[in-house]
Design an enzyme around this catalytic site. Structure first.
Site, PDB file in Angstrom:
ATOM      1  CG  HIS A   1      -1.826   1.218   1.245  1.00 40.26           C
ATOM      2  ND1 HIS A   1      -1.857   2.130   2.282  1.00 40.26           N
ATOM      3  CD2 HIS A   1      -2.723   1.681   0.332  1.00 40.26           C
ATOM      4  CE1 HIS A   1      -2.743   3.073   2.022  1.00 40.26           C
ATOM      5  NE2 HIS A   1      -3.272   2.835   0.843  1.00 40.26           N
TER       6      HIS A   1
ATOM      7  CD  GLU B   1     -13.010   4.843   0.502  1.00 33.83           C
ATOM      8  OE1 GLU B   1     -12.078   4.453   1.224  1.00 33.83           O
ATOM      9  OE2 GLU B   1     -12.862   5.677  -0.398  1.00 33.83           O
TER      10      GLU B   1
END
Length: 705
Positions: A415, A510
């Protein structure tokens, strides 16, 4: 009446523009494009489908900055060239193993009399719609130039129903609004919801891909393809004339494109059909991109993964290692001298728990966010040197996790959150990618949350678009696959660079933890965001009540559990995440079986039902297998889907395992109510399955050997 209008237009063209008028027909003859020069030498086109006008006469051209004469008028036709093209090409991954690219092409070379400049407007007409672009050949009178605005028009024939999000230079993370075109202005303010970075330019500005439906039942989609070295295009509506005009994203100076001939614009696309399924099945966006540039693609593979992510999104856990630092300076701050908090998620023990779960259930990879130093003050500080992408927190042992994952047959997924500091990312990119290669991370999720640095730039301006492309092409050198979040929306570049295995670039799962999305959101995305390429939507949420993860978060996932399963089929991506926590899957292992079974690369796809905003039902055959998977996502009203299984191979028998909403299921009041049943089926079978509001169903169909 509409046929007479088309006939009248043809007569006018023949009388007044006989020398200039050019006609182009699609390979199947159902779509016709007319091009001509209007009075004053203005490039103009018109589009019709089955004798119904789709685009009224619309002007083309570009307005130049600091120049006496823009490329808008005073043209004459130098020459026209017609050609045909038909090929079958093989994608590295995709919704089918082979794609047909068939079109008729018209290239119109224009000379501007006053400046003696030449441009080419190239049209490609497919059976599903039109693509056109501007080309600027090498010439003495047009070398370096700055675009003030592109003036491509799309004149609508009426007050169509549209599914739109606000035009914004920085964000696509909006719920879709359904309205008449004439209502965009009055509904615009309510359509704008908060985001980490956003700026709108007009009360009638919208983003592409824009999906519309006419009163006569035509489906129209406007988008762009092959966005390379150019600013992202929005659409600005004149709501009196119902004419959309292109609106490019400016840079920090307000300029919209720095060009050097020879060069070209991206393609502008118009898809049209009287069947919504044709929009979903179209491959125009991919076909208008260049063939694959990567010689050896053996390292590019579809990925099914889980991740240390949802627990932070919901507020259950933290990205940051400590709560004791008012600020962080990388290379100066000593994390060994601060007190760790008790909820940092990216610690060795927790990450190993996810690795164990991935290994046990056959997942390819594990994503970990918040593993590297700097998360304490990363957001909203306009901070250049925010991360170095290689230095872990004290509780995350890179070497130990690497060896542990490898022993379990699991790949780690990197990430890289840039916090919008693109200069800093480019500064560290080679080192970061080499770090990945050294530790066998072959995929990275990159992020661009917050305002862009350099200050004043936008997420979708030409310079930043070029940054995304630079990171993508640099990744090829290190054999790294890219999943870019908050980047510019995709425009089919994954054909040319298939290491771009996913993007976010829309309102993903999300937001279900940030207050929720509309229950029909996932019935719109296949007609809009997914037109340009696959989305890392991060489906698979089984616990809809977010307060059970975080008592301070009262958000609710507006979906049934069966709907979440269906997303693995309807939201196409070669990168699919099971986004929920392992313990939630352990509560519903019978339903979790579908996520374990469902494929992520496909031999063929069949679009069974489709109506934007209401429902989508898709069947896909697993690549290299006789297995099929079906997904249905439903809008706000319960309905029964009835469809044939004639896509199955004749002479073979199958077992269909059906994961469906229970009769009392509802996305808000009873989202975890589902049933699982099985039945024998073949190509003659017909199924009728009920979907709850915000619900759906998923079917696994396996051959009986």
């Amino acid at each position: 009446m509409k046929f007479l209008n088309i006939l009248s237009l043809s007569i006018l063209l023949s009388i007044f523009n006989f020398v200039n008028a050019q006609e182009l027909k699609s390979p199947n003859g159902e779509i016709t494009m007319n091009f001509y020069l209007e009075d004053g030498g203005v490039p103009t086109y018109q589009l019709s489908y089955k004798n119904q006008e789709v685009i009224k006469p619309s002007h083309l051209g570009l307005e130049m900055k600091d120049d006496e004469k823009s490329l808008l008028d005073d043209f004459e036709i130098l020459k026209t060239e017609n050609s045909t093209f038909n090929e079958i090409w093989t994608p590295v991954w995709g919704e089918e193993k082979e794609i047909q690219n068939e079109y008729h092409e018209l290239a119109v070379s224009l000379k501007q009399n006053q400046t003696n400049r030449t441009i080419i407007i190239r049209f490609r007409l497919f059976n599903e719609g039109l693509g056109f672009r501007y080309e600027f050949p090498s010439q003495e009178n047009l070398v370096y130039f700055v675009i003030k605005e592109e003036r491509s028009q799309f004149a609508m024939t009426g007050d169509h129903t549209a599914f739109w999000i606000p035009g914004d230079y920085d964000s696509q993370e909006y719920d879709y609004t359904k309205s008449k075109l004439s209502e965009i202005r009055s509904k615009f303010d309510n359509a704008v919801t908060g985001n980490a970075s956003q700026i709108q330019f007009s009360k009638t500005g919208v983003q592409t891909a824009l999906m519309m439906k006419t009163e006569n039942g035509l489906y129209i989609n406007l988008h762009e393809a092959a966005l390379i070295d150019y600013a992202c295009m929005h659409l600005n509506l004149d709501d009196e004339s119902m004419v959309f005009e292109s609106w490019l994203t400016p840079d920090a100076r307000g300029d919209k494109g720095y060009m050097q001939a020879p060069c070209s614009s991206p393609w502008r696309t118009i898809m049209v059909s009287d069947d919504a399924r044709d929009i979903l099945a179209s491959r125009i966006t991919l076909n208008l991109n260049e063939p694959c540039e990567i010689e050896d693609t053996s390292w590019i593979k579809p990925v099914k993964y889980i991740g240390v992510w949802w627990e932070m999104i919901t507020g259950k856990s933290s990205w940051a290692y400590t709560n004791d630092l008012p600020s962080v300076q990388l290379g100066v701050t000593d994390y060994s001298k601060v007190k760790p908090n008790d909820n940092h998620a990216a610690n060795n023990a927790n990450v190993k728990r996810y690795i164990d779960f991935a290994s046990e259930h056959g997942f390819d990879g594990v994503l970990v966010e918040g593993w590297n130093e700097g998360w304490e003050d990363w957001f909203g500080k306009s901070k250049d040197y925010v991360f170095d992408f290689v230095t872990p927190y004290p509780d995350f042992d890179v070497e130990e996790i690497h060896h542990y994952a490898k022993s379990k047959g699991v790949k780690m997924i990197m990430h890289h959150e840039t916090s919008g500091s693109v200069r800093n990312y480019e500064r560290h990119l080679d080192k970061a990618y080499q770090f990945m290669k050294d530790h066998e991370y072959n995929a990275v999720k990159s992020g661009y949350v917050g305002n862009i640095l350099p200050r004043g730039e936008y997420h979708y301006s030409q310079w930043i678009v070029n940054h995304y492309q630079y990171a993508l092409e640099k990744a090829v050198e290190y054999e790294v696959m890219i999943n870019a979040h908050e980047a510019v929306r995709p425009t089919g570049i994954c054909r040319t660079y298939p290491n771009l295995i996913g993007n976010e670039s829309a309102r993903g799962t999300e937001f279900q933890a940030f207050g929720g999305s509309k229950p029909n959101h996932v019935t719109v995305l296949p007609f809009t965001r997914l037109i340009g390429g696959p989305m890392d939507y991060t489906p698979g949420i089984f616990e809809m009540d977010i307060s059970k993860l975080n008592p301070n978060n009262n958000s609710h996932v507006n979906s049934t559990l069966a709907n979440q399963l269906a997303l693995y089929v309807t939201m196409y991506s070669p990168l699919q995440m099971a986004a929920d926590l392992p313990e939630h899957y352990e509560q519903f292992m019978d339903a979790f079986q579908f996520i374990k079974d469902v494929a992520i690369d496909w031999n063929k796809s069949a679009y069974l039902e489709a109506e934007p905003g209401d429902y989508v039902t898709i069947a896909r055959q697993e690549k290299g297998s006789t297995n099929w998977f079906v997904g249905n996502v439903n809008g706000t009203n319960g309905r029964t889907s009835t469809f044939n299984l004639d896509f199955l191979e004749k002479g073979k028998k199958y077992t269909a395992t059906i994961y469906a909403d229970a009769k009392n299921a509802h996305y808000k009041t009873n989202p975890q109510a589902y049933t699982i049943s099985s039945k024998k089926v073949n190509y003659k079978s017909k199924l009728s399955i009920w979907s709850a509001p915000g619900g759906g169903f998923a079917i696994s169909i396996k051959e009986i050997k």
